[in-house]
Design a protein around this motif. Structure first.
Motif, PDB file in Angstrom:
ATOM      1  N   THR A   1       0.842  -1.198   0.000  1.00 18.54           N
ATOM      2  CA  THR A   1       0.000   0.000   0.000  1.00 18.54           C
ATOM      3  C   THR A   1       0.873   1.242   0.000  1.00 18.54           C
ATOM      4  O   THR A   1       2.058   1.189   0.367  1.00 18.54           O
ATOM      5  N   PHE A   2       0.259   2.319  -0.414  1.00 12.34           N
ATOM      6  CA  PHE A   2       0.991   3.576  -0.521  1.00 12.34           C
ATOM      7  C   PHE A   2       1.612   3.943   0.829  1.00 12.34           C
ATOM      8  O   PHE A   2       0.942   3.947   1.861  1.00 12.34           O
ATOM      9  N   GLY A   3       2.941   4.241   0.799  1.00 14.86           N
ATOM     10  CA  GLY A   3       3.658   4.596   2.012  1.00 14.86           C
ATOM     11  C   GLY A   3       4.255   3.422   2.742  1.00 14.86           C
ATOM     12  O   GLY A   3       5.045   3.608   3.678  1.00 14.86           O
ATOM     13  N   GLN A   4       3.889   2.207   2.361  1.00 14.72           N
ATOM     14  CA  GLN A   4       4.416   1.022   3.036  1.00 14.72           C
ATOM     15  C   GLN A   4       5.831   0.712   2.529  1.00 14.72           C
ATOM     16  O   GLN A   4       6.144   0.881   1.346  1.00 14.72           O
ATOM     17  N   THR A   5       6.691   0.262   3.433  1.00 22.16           N
ATOM     18  CA  THR A   5       8.060  -0.107   3.052  1.00 22.16           C
ATOM     19  C   THR A   5       8.059  -1.477   2.371  1.00 22.16           C
ATOM     20  O   THR A   5       7.524  -2.450   2.906  1.00 22.16           O
TER      21      THR A   5
ATOM     22  N   ASN B   1      -0.511  -2.023   7.380  1.00 19.56           N
ATOM     23  CA  ASN B   1      -0.103  -1.239   6.219  1.00 19.56           C
ATOM     24  C   ASN B   1      -1.270  -0.744   5.374  1.00 19.56           C
ATOM     25  O   ASN B   1      -1.045  -0.138   4.325  1.00 19.56           O
ATOM     26  N   GLY B   2      -2.504  -0.999   5.813  1.00 18.36           N
ATOM     27  CA  GLY B   2      -3.667  -0.459   5.126  1.00 18.36           C
ATOM     28  C   GLY B   2      -4.025  -1.226   3.876  1.00 18.36           C
ATOM     29  O   GLY B   2      -3.298  -2.110   3.404  1.00 18.36           O
ATOM     30  N   ASP B   3      -5.171  -0.896   3.315  1.00 20.14           N
ATOM     31  CA  ASP B   3      -5.619  -1.429   2.030  1.00 20.14           C
ATOM     32  C   ASP B   3      -6.412  -0.332   1.337  1.00 20.14           C
ATOM     33  O   ASP B   3      -6.520   0.785   1.858  1.00 20.14           O
TER      34      ASP B   3
ATOM     35  N   PHE C   1      -9.117   0.780   4.053  1.00 20.56           N
ATOM     36  CA  PHE C   1      -8.772   1.085   5.432  1.00 20.56           C
ATOM     37  C   PHE C   1      -7.391   1.740   5.525  1.00 20.56           C
ATOM     38  O   PHE C   1      -6.464   1.407   4.771  1.00 20.56           O
ATOM     39  N   ALA C   2      -7.260   2.631   6.491  1.00 18.71           N
ATOM     40  CA  ALA C   2      -6.041   3.418   6.667  1.00 18.71           C
ATOM     41  C   ALA C   2      -5.011   2.654   7.506  1.00 18.71           C
ATOM     42  O   ALA C   2      -5.338   1.702   8.217  1.00 18.71           O
ATOM     43  N   VAL C   3      -3.770   3.123   7.433  1.00 16.35           N
ATOM     44  CA  VAL C   3      -2.658   2.556   8.203  1.00 16.35           C
ATOM     45  C   VAL C   3      -2.865   2.847   9.685  1.00 16.35           C
ATOM     46  O   VAL C   3      -3.355   3.915  10.073  1.00 16.35           O
TER      47      VAL C   3
END
Length: 679
Positions: free
Chosen positions: A34-38, A209-211, A214-216
């Motif tokens: 997801t966006f922002g996830q490492t 890490n969200g989807d 749903f948010a992180v």
């Protein structure tokens, strides 16, 4: 950690070694993200078994791996530890958290820091990054055992909840800033087992890490305490399959790990170290682990095996095993053969070159040289000699004696003496064959060589001349004691000068440069190496005719210096560079008796005896303790020959020489014969 490095003294045949870079689908975790996830990308650089046959397997392939997103450089990472001795490899891992919410094609490019390595591979993986949703979530974290003991497995469980619906995706578990691992949600929970936590306090967090919906969210830190527990001691023993061994010989090290009686069988891995440097890792099977290597170099190696403790078994290290890697017996014989035969070959070339210079200068000062004459120094072909005058027998007989350098006027009184005009240029050729035979203690060397030389002399004034020459030599020597042979060939180029000090005394000097190629074999050891040689020579020669004979006392010396290049023999033994010097000083007398056989034939027999002193010096050490300085000290040499000349210029010459008389360790001999016909 297995590491791989090239041998800098031995360039790789055929150019740089090609390595393979792989990054299979699944080496990027997590995917999708997801966006922002490492996301962590992993590339593996490996080398097949054949690729490293000329390398020591104790370092990783040097360099870094660069990661790119459709041509845009994201960053790079160093290569770390290897996989196994038979298929050495190293990995580079690169974490990145700034990918946009789109599909991405990630490529890995190997960037070697050593020109001995290269690759054409640029593998890629597809990474999907989803847009993170906005629905809020809450993540909680619990431990299965807190506090725990060292080596105990602890399972961390994260639960992700939302006001409505069930979150999907994955959870990343962290110990402080270090990532422990990532697990997919099953329902709304994800669990991660950890057994390698060190003694002390750990701050564990779980990051959802969200989807797309749903948010992180991040859990509150969980303080995990790991206490020192009661562990079972172990003992590690190490043995070698071959000690001592030889270079390139496979050696298997076996480590046996035992625990206190009745406490079970240790499990885990064993690290094998050479002087504290990791050379391999193996997994225990039962209670043993083995590691095989053929990359041990000459010398003594301190090998240890360390059991990496797991669970309730404590780490243990074996006592150091001193593994000796010795030089093979045939490699020692090859070295001894080199030390003995190169001196013989150099001495033979020194004799040939020194005597050729002496002959060329003697001919150069003769007003009318013969087309071909023998001497103690070999056969001489004088292309500047005057052609025979068939119309006057007496004149030709007188000229023949003059050409031989003898007092024709004293022997033939009926013929008028006609002195031809001196020649300014003199072309000559000389062929010399020499054989050697040493005693058993000096290697039982037998064989010989042939030296062929061509030259040109220019008479600058009645008392001064200069010249140049070149030549080729071929040799073949064998040794019964060393079960070997050494043969090869070489070239020579040089120059000389002569000075007639007084009418009965001349001085000569010469210098030569030679390049030699040697090919040796002793048993199963093979090796080729180059030799570079310098030679200088000089001498004084007197000429005293009296009572129909000619007495020729002389004193001569030559000295040479040779450097033999280093090489790696066929058994993998490095043979070091070697330098030696050698030479001979001689003094003696030759007596010639010119005779008239008939009105058309003259003969000139001669005999000479000389005292020789051989000298040499060598910076190499022969471990077989052969007397490699045997060409040393005093000995005697005898020479004899006969020439037949006709008034038409035909000349048949035979001659011979035996040296090393009285030395007790060697003999060398020379045989010469030539028929010349003017044209």
């Amino acid at each position: 950690m297995l590491m791989l490095t090239p041998v800098t003294a031995q360039p790789h045949p055929g150019g740089p070694q090609l390595l393979t870079v792989t990054m299979p689908q699944g080496s990027n975790q997590p995917n999708p993200s997801t966006f922002g996830q490492t996301v962590t990308f992993t590339a593996t650089v490996s080398c097949s078994a054949g690729c490293h046959q000329n390398q020591q397997v104790n370092h990783t392939p040097p360099g870094r791996v660069q990661f790119r997103d459709q041509g845009t450089v994201l960053g790079d990472a160093p290569l770390l530890d290897g996989a196994s001795i038979t298929n050495p490899s190293a990995t580079a891992t690169f974490p990145f958290s700034q990918l946009s919410a789109d599909p991405h094609t990630i490529t890995a490019v190997y960037q070697p820091s050593d020109p001995d390595f290269s690759t054409n591979d640029t593998p890629s993986v597809t990474q999907t990054v989803n847009q993170v949703g906005t629905a809020p979530t809450t993540t909680t974290l619990v431990s299965s055992a807190n506090p725990s003991t060292a080596g105990q497995s602890v399972t961390f469980t994260a639960t992700v909840t939302a006001a409505t619906g069930t979150p999907t995706g994955n959870v990343t578990f962290k110990d402080g800033a270090n990532t422990l691992g990532t697990q997919q949600l099953s329902g709304n929970t994800a669990s991660f087992p950890a057994s390698g936590l060190s003694v002390g306090s750990h701050s564990i967090t779980a990051v959802y890490n969200g989807d797309p919906t749903f948010a992180v969210s991040i859990s509150q830190p969980l303080a995990q305490t790991v206490n020192q527990g009661t562990a079972t001691t172990t003992t590690t023993a190490l043995v070698s399959s071959a000690n001592p061994s030889t270079p390139r010989q496979p050696v298997t090290f076996t480590a046996t790990v035992t625990a206190a009686t009745g406490t079970g069988t240790p499990t885990g891995t064993v690290n094998f170290n050479d002087g504290g440097i990791l050379i391999g890792t193996s997994t225990l099977s039962g209670n043993t682990a083995t590691f095989t290597t053929s990359s041990l170099t000459l010398g003594t190696h301190s090998i240890t095996a360390t059991f990496v403790g797991t669970g309730s078994f404590v780490t243990s290290t074996s006592r150091a095993l001193l593994q000796s890697v010795n030089t093979p017996a045939d490699s020692l014989r090859l070295r001894a053969l080199q030390l003995v035969v190169t001196k013989i070959e150099a001495q033979s070339s020194g004799q040939a070159i020194s005597s050729a210079v002496d002959s060329a200068i003697a001919e150069g000062f003769s007003d009318s040289g013969a087309l071909i004459t023998p001497s103690a120094n070999g056969l001489r072909f004088n292309f500047a000699a005057e052609m025979p005058k068939k119309s006057n027998v007496e004149e030709r007989i007188g000229d023949t004696f003059t050409a031989l350098g003898y007092a024709g006027k004293e022997l033939v009184t009926k013929a008028p003496q006609v002195q031809p005009s001196p020649n300014d240029w003199l072309g000559w050729a000389e062929v010399r064959g020499i054989g050697w035979n040493t005693n058993l203690q000096a290697g039982d060397i037998r064989g010989g060589q042939t030296n062929a030389l061509l030259g040109l002399t220019r008479r600058m004034s009645p008392n001064l001349l200069v010249g140049v020459f070149g030549g080729y030599e071929v040799f073949d020597y064998t040794s019964q004691l060393l079960s070997g042979k050494l043969k090869g060939n070489g070239w020579t180029a040089g120059a000389y000068l002569g000075w007639m000090v007084t009418p009965g005394l001349r001085f000569d000097a010469g210098v030569a440069r030679s390049g030699i190629s040697y090919d040796g074999q002793a048993g199963t050891a093979l090796g080729s190496f180059p030799g570079q040689r310098w030679l200088v020579s000089g001498g004084l020669t007197g000429i005293y005719p009296a009572y129909g004979i000619e007495i020729e006392p002389s004193a001569r010396v030559y000295a040479l210096w040779e450097r033999d290049g280093a090489f790696l023999d066929g058994l993998g033994t490095p043979q070091t560079e070697r330098n030696f010097s050698s030479g001979r000083a001689s003094a003696g007398t030759k007596v010639t008796i010119p005779l008239v056989w008939s009105s058309t034939i003259t003969v000139a027999p001669y005999v000479g005896i000389y005292a020789d002193y051989y000298f040499n010096k060598d910076d190499a050490i022969d471990t077989l303790l052969l007397p490699t300085q045997f060409i040393q000290g005093w000995s005697a040499r005898m020479t004899s020959g006969l020439s037949l000349a006709t008034i038409w210029g035909w000349k048949l010459a035979i001659a011979g020489e035996v040296g090393g008389l009285g030395s007790g360790q060697f003999l060398n001999w020379t045989g010469r014969g030539r028929l010349a016909v003017p044209f």
